[in-house]
Write a protein that holds these residues in place. Structure first.
Motif, PDB file in Angstrom:
ATOM      1  N   ARG A 138      -8.098   5.195  -7.671  1.00  0.00           N
ATOM      2  CA  ARG A 138      -7.082   5.873  -6.854  1.00  0.00           C
ATOM      3  C   ARG A 138      -6.668   4.949  -5.710  1.00  0.00           C
ATOM      4  NH1 ARG A 138      -8.990   9.930  -4.069  1.00  0.00           N
ATOM      5  NH2 ARG A 138      -6.969  10.940  -3.928  1.00  0.00           N
ATOM      6  N   CYS A 139      -5.391   4.716  -5.576  1.00  0.00           N
ATOM      7  CA  CYS A 139      -4.878   3.819  -4.536  1.00  0.00           C
ATOM      8  C   CYS A 139      -3.941   4.551  -3.590  1.00  0.00           C
ATOM      9  CB  CYS A 139      -4.092   2.664  -5.161  1.00  0.00           C
ATOM     10  SG  CYS A 139      -5.115   1.543  -6.115  1.00  0.00           S
ATOM     11  N   CYS A 140      -3.782   3.944  -2.396  1.00  0.00           N
ATOM     12  CA  CYS A 140      -2.743   4.406  -1.479  1.00  0.00           C
ATOM     13  C   CYS A 140      -1.876   3.210  -1.129  1.00  0.00           C
ATOM     14  CB  CYS A 140      -3.366   4.974  -0.202  1.00  0.00           C
ATOM     15  SG  CYS A 140      -4.352   3.776   0.700  1.00  0.00           S
ATOM     16  N   VAL A 141      -0.671   3.481  -0.696  1.00  0.00           N
ATOM     17  CA  VAL A 141       0.138   2.424  -0.092  1.00  0.00           C
ATOM     18  C   VAL A 141      -0.323   2.327   1.349  1.00  0.00           C
ATOM     19  CG1 VAL A 141       2.460   1.734   0.592  1.00  0.00           C
ATOM     20  CG2 VAL A 141       2.080   2.767  -1.664  1.00  0.00           C
ATOM     21  N   SER A 142      -0.755   1.145   1.737  1.00  0.00           N
ATOM     22  CA  SER A 142      -1.382   0.968   3.042  1.00  0.00           C
ATOM     23  C   SER A 142      -0.391   1.114   4.184  1.00  0.00           C
ATOM     24  CB  SER A 142      -2.011  -0.429   3.111  1.00  0.00           C
ATOM     25  OG  SER A 142      -2.690  -0.590   4.330  1.00  0.00           O
ATOM     26  N   SER A 143      -0.884   1.560   5.331  1.00  0.00           N
ATOM     27  CA  SER A 143      -0.037   1.546   6.529  1.00  0.00           C
ATOM     28  C   SER A 143       0.000   0.131   7.121  1.00  0.00           C
ATOM     29  CB  SER A 143      -0.550   2.546   7.566  1.00  0.00           C
ATOM     30  OG  SER A 143      -1.724   2.056   8.175  1.00  0.00           O
ATOM     31  N   TRP A 144      -0.886  -0.747   6.644  1.00  0.00           N
ATOM     32  CA  TRP A 144      -0.900  -2.143   7.102  1.00  0.00           C
ATOM     33  C   TRP A 144      -0.014  -2.982   6.203  1.00  0.00           C
ATOM     34  CZ3 TRP A 144      -3.106  -3.135  11.649  1.00  0.00           C
ATOM     35  CH2 TRP A 144      -4.048  -2.223  12.122  1.00  0.00           C
ATOM     36  N   ARG A 145       0.857  -3.807   6.785  1.00  0.00           N
ATOM     37  CA  ARG A 145       1.719  -4.690   6.003  1.00  0.00           C
ATOM     38  C   ARG A 145       0.990  -5.993   5.690  1.00  0.00           C
ATOM     39  NH1 ARG A 145       7.202  -2.633   5.718  1.00  0.00           N
ATOM     40  NH2 ARG A 145       6.712  -0.426   5.717  1.00  0.00           N
ATOM     41  N   ARG A 146       1.363  -6.601   4.558  1.00  0.00           N
ATOM     42  CA  ARG A 146       0.774  -7.873   4.154  1.00  0.00           C
ATOM     43  C   ARG A 146       1.202  -8.972   5.127  1.00  0.00           C
ATOM     44  NH1 ARG A 146      -3.242 -10.387   2.679  1.00  0.00           N
ATOM     45  NH2 ARG A 146      -3.136 -11.924   1.024  1.00  0.00           N
ATOM     46  N   ILE A 147       0.274  -9.867   5.441  1.00  0.00           N
ATOM     47  CA  ILE A 147       0.598 -11.003   6.319  1.00  0.00           C
ATOM     48  C   ILE A 147       1.732 -11.829   5.711  1.00  0.00           C
ATOM     49  CG2 ILE A 147      -1.441 -11.434   7.752  1.00  0.00           C
ATOM     50  CD1 ILE A 147      -2.657 -12.995   5.402  1.00  0.00           C
ATOM     51  N   VAL A 173     -10.436   3.236   1.890  1.00  0.00           N
ATOM     52  CA  VAL A 173     -11.711   3.807   1.446  1.00  0.00           C
ATOM     53  C   VAL A 173     -12.121   4.972   2.355  1.00  0.00           C
ATOM     54  CG1 VAL A 173     -14.182   3.306   1.135  1.00  0.00           C
ATOM     55  CG2 VAL A 173     -12.450   1.708   0.258  1.00  0.00           C
ATOM     56  N   GLU A 174     -11.936   4.807   3.672  1.00  0.00           N
ATOM     57  CA  GLU A 174     -12.326   5.884   4.582  1.00  0.00           C
ATOM     58  C   GLU A 174     -11.389   7.092   4.477  1.00  0.00           C
ATOM     59  OE1 GLU A 174     -15.038   3.226   7.572  1.00  0.00           O
ATOM     60  OE2 GLU A 174     -13.144   3.945   8.381  1.00  0.00           O
ATOM     61  N   ASP A 175     -10.212   6.880   3.925  1.00  0.00           N
ATOM     62  CA  ASP A 175      -9.301   8.008   3.655  1.00  0.00           C
ATOM     63  C   ASP A 175      -9.513   8.576   2.252  1.00  0.00           C
ATOM     64  OD1 ASP A 175      -8.278   7.875   6.169  1.00  0.00           O
ATOM     65  OD2 ASP A 175      -6.382   6.915   5.611  1.00  0.00           O
ATOM     66  N   GLY A 176     -10.531   8.088   1.534  1.00  0.00           N
ATOM     67  CA  GLY A 176     -10.884   8.682   0.242  1.00  0.00           C
ATOM     68  C   GLY A 176     -10.279   8.002  -0.978  1.00  0.00           C
ATOM     69  N   TYR A 177      -9.626   6.861  -0.793  1.00  0.00           N
ATOM     70  CA  TYR A 177      -9.082   6.109  -1.939  1.00  0.00           C
ATOM     71  C   TYR A 177     -10.044   4.978  -2.300  1.00  0.00           C
ATOM     72  CZ  TYR A 177      -4.771   8.506  -0.584  1.00  0.00           C
ATOM     73  OH  TYR A 177      -3.838   9.457  -0.273  1.00  0.00           O
ATOM     74  N   ASP A 178      -9.773   4.337  -3.430  1.00  0.00           N
ATOM     75  CA  ASP A 178     -10.608   3.206  -3.842  1.00  0.00           C
ATOM     76  C   ASP A 178     -10.050   1.868  -3.355  1.00  0.00           C
ATOM     77  OD1 ASP A 178     -12.405   4.786  -5.550  1.00  0.00           O
ATOM     78  OD2 ASP A 178     -10.615   5.068  -6.801  1.00  0.00           O
ATOM     79  N   ALA A 258     -12.194  -7.998  -9.103  1.00  0.00           N
ATOM     80  CA  ALA A 258     -11.743  -6.726  -9.691  1.00  0.00           C
ATOM     81  C   ALA A 258     -11.541  -6.790 -11.206  1.00  0.00           C
ATOM     82  CB  ALA A 258     -10.441  -6.303  -9.030  1.00  0.00           C
ATOM     83  N   HIS A 259     -11.583  -8.012 -11.786  1.00  0.00           N
ATOM     84  CA  HIS A 259     -11.268  -8.186 -13.215  1.00  0.00           C
ATOM     85  C   HIS A 259      -9.875  -7.606 -13.491  1.00  0.00           C
ATOM     86  CE1 HIS A 259     -15.270  -9.627 -14.037  1.00  0.00           C
ATOM     87  NE2 HIS A 259     -15.854  -8.483 -13.738  1.00  0.00           N
ATOM     88  N   VAL A 260      -9.782  -6.737 -14.524  1.00  0.00           N
ATOM     89  CA  VAL A 260      -8.527  -6.003 -14.759  1.00  0.00           C
ATOM     90  C   VAL A 260      -8.887  -4.534 -14.541  1.00  0.00           C
ATOM     91  CG1 VAL A 260      -6.748  -5.369 -16.442  1.00  0.00           C
ATOM     92  CG2 VAL A 260      -7.676  -7.708 -16.428  1.00  0.00           C
ATOM     93  N   THR A 261      -8.390  -3.957 -13.450  1.00  0.00           N
ATOM     94  CA  THR A 261      -8.739  -2.581 -13.087  1.00  0.00           C
ATOM     95  C   THR A 261      -7.506  -1.693 -13.208  1.00  0.00           C
ATOM     96  OG1 THR A 261     -10.467  -3.308 -11.551  1.00  0.00           O
ATOM     97  CG2 THR A 261      -9.590  -1.101 -11.209  1.00  0.00           C
ATOM     98  N   SER A 262      -7.642  -0.637 -13.977  1.00  0.00           N
ATOM     99  CA  SER A 262      -6.535   0.300 -14.154  1.00  0.00           C
ATOM    100  C   SER A 262      -6.368   1.157 -12.892  1.00  0.00           C
ATOM    101  CB  SER A 262      -6.858   1.192 -15.359  1.00  0.00           C
ATOM    102  OG  SER A 262      -5.953   2.254 -15.422  1.00  0.00           O
ATOM    103  N   VAL A 263      -5.134   1.439 -12.521  1.00  0.00           N
ATOM    104  CA  VAL A 263      -4.851   2.343 -11.398  1.00  0.00           C
ATOM    105  C   VAL A 263      -4.366   3.671 -11.974  1.00  0.00           C
ATOM    106  CG1 VAL A 263      -3.470   2.704  -9.313  1.00  0.00           C
ATOM    107  CG2 VAL A 263      -4.286   0.404  -9.886  1.00  0.00           C
ATOM    108  N   ALA A 264      -5.101   4.735 -11.666  1.00  0.00           N
ATOM    109  CA  ALA A 264      -4.784   6.052 -12.242  1.00  0.00           C
ATOM    110  C   ALA A 264      -3.824   6.841 -11.358  1.00  0.00           C
ATOM    111  CB  ALA A 264      -6.065   6.859 -12.428  1.00  0.00           C
ATOM    112  N   GLU A 265      -3.908   6.567 -10.040  1.00  0.00           N
ATOM    113  CA  GLU A 265      -3.182   7.427  -9.107  1.00  0.00           C
ATOM    114  C   GLU A 265      -2.757   6.616  -7.889  1.00  0.00           C
ATOM    115  OE1 GLU A 265      -5.420  11.207  -8.358  1.00  0.00           O
ATOM    116  OE2 GLU A 265      -4.655  10.906  -6.329  1.00  0.00           O
ATOM    117  N   ILE A 266      -1.526   6.792  -7.439  1.00  0.00           N
ATOM    118  CA  ILE A 266      -1.065   6.136  -6.210  1.00  0.00           C
ATOM    119  C   ILE A 266      -0.427   7.199  -5.316  1.00  0.00           C
ATOM    120  CG2 ILE A 266       0.419   4.355  -5.186  1.00  0.00           C
ATOM    121  CD1 ILE A 266       0.323   2.903  -7.932  1.00  0.00           C
ATOM    122  N   ASP A 267      -0.962   7.313  -4.107  1.00  0.00           N
ATOM    123  CA  ASP A 267      -0.471   8.328  -3.148  1.00  0.00           C
ATOM    124  C   ASP A 267      -0.340   9.709  -3.802  1.00  0.00           C
ATOM    125  OD1 ASP A 267      -0.527   6.599  -1.025  1.00  0.00           O
ATOM    126  OD2 ASP A 267       1.618   6.126  -1.081  1.00  0.00           O
TER     127      ASP A 267
END
Ligand code: PMP
Length: 314
Positions: A138-147, A173-178, A258-267
């Protein structure tokens, strides 16, 4: 023989526990180091530890060092030999992670890159799965922008730049995502905190281009090759909008850890509107894992065996 970790430090191979830096070390104070992560994948049947594309990692380390004005006084071949020696001495019979690091080693105060001596080290540590590859994460779109390339170039693997990844990862992670997916300053999809990202759209792979502030991953390149050669699937490198994360068919992350990791859920949106790992991601995972463990002879040239390589030289 029991496994125990060694390091290459200050021009000698020593037990890892003896490799210590002083507190005034420039790289420790200012993040002035460049590094790599190389996996060694254990093949139980063959009793062999295979390093995955180490030469490509050392070439990237040289490029990172040039950006940061770090004098890396070792050739790819020299780093290769030392890495094999550290791995062989450590005698691991499990998956490992090897960390070559070129750093500003002078014990001097003052923020700059010029006129500070450099050194090079390698360490090894046992390293199992980093993200869950057996099911989608499970992923989120971060509030932090990429450098940005004009702030800290993401194409250089600079230790100091990893505060950006750490901010995004801990928030996720602290917001419950991977894992976190970061956007560029302009709001386009860039990459994960330690992974490149691929979207599957209409049977093709789409991934952000090198100009969208990504680290140009070695796993990314390997997956593009496997998709093209083994599945006849092309990869398009183009700028991706955030909303395409929600409309595409499959998403996966690639990286040494991470090898190849499937993403099941975003936001909180199921990727592709489905449960479970998508069909193209599943095929690529299978190809990738047999390749890195030494069970795919066609890509044997990507691997360097630790034990045989050293035994042959003796
Ligand atoms: N992006 C970032 C920020 C990373 O730290 C990594 C891991 N090195 C990657 C992408 C993936 O690169 P690679 O496949 O070469 O490990």
């Amino acid at each position: 023989m029991a496994a125990s970790p060694y390091a290459y430090f200050q021009r000698r191979i020593v037990p890892l526990a003896e490799a210590k830096i002083g507190i005034m070390t420039h790289a420790f104070n200012y993040g002035t180091a460049v590094f790599e992560g190389i996996r060694g994948n254990w093949n139980q049947g063959q009793q062999q530890l295979y390093l995955f594309r180490p030469q490509d990692h050392f070439e990237r380390l040289h490029r990172s060092a040039r950006v940061c004005r770090i004098n890396l006084a070792y050739t790819v071949d020299q780093m290769m030999k030392l890495t094999l020696e550290v791995a062989e001495r450590s005698q691991y019979r499990e998956d490992v992670y090897m960390r070559p690091l070129a750093y500003k080693s002078a014990e001097k105060v003052g923020v700059r890159l010029h006129g500070i001596e450099d050194d090079f080290l390698i360490f090894i540590t046992p390293f199992g799965p980093y993200l869950d590859v057996t099911k989608g994460i499970r992923c989120c779109v971060s509030s932090w922008r990429r450098i940005d390339d004009n702030s800290i170039p993401a194409r250089a693997k600079v230790t100091g730049g990893y505060i950006n990844s750490a901010l995004a990862k801990s928030e996720a992670v602290e917001d419950g995502y991977d894992e976190a997916i970061m956007l560029t300053q302009e709001g386009h999809v860039s990459e994960g905190s330690g992974e490149n990202i691929f979207l599957v759209m209409n049977g093709k792979l789409v991934t952000p281009p090198s100009s969208d502030n990504i680290l140009i991953g070695i796993t990314r390149e390997a997956v593009m090759t496997l998709a093209r050669e083994e599945l006849g699937i092309a990869t398009v490198e183009r700028t991706l909008d955030r909303s395409e994360l929600f409309t595409c068919d499959e998403v996966f992350l690639t990286g040494t850890a991470a090898h190849v990791t499937s993403v099941a859920e975003i936001d909180r949106r199921p990727v592709g509107g489905r449960q479970g790992i998508g069909p193209i991601t599943a095929k690529l995972q299978q190809l990738y894992f047999e390749t890195i463990r030494g069970d795919n002879p066609k890509y044997r040239h990507w691997l360097v065996p630790v034990y045989a390589a050293v035994a042959q030289k003796k």
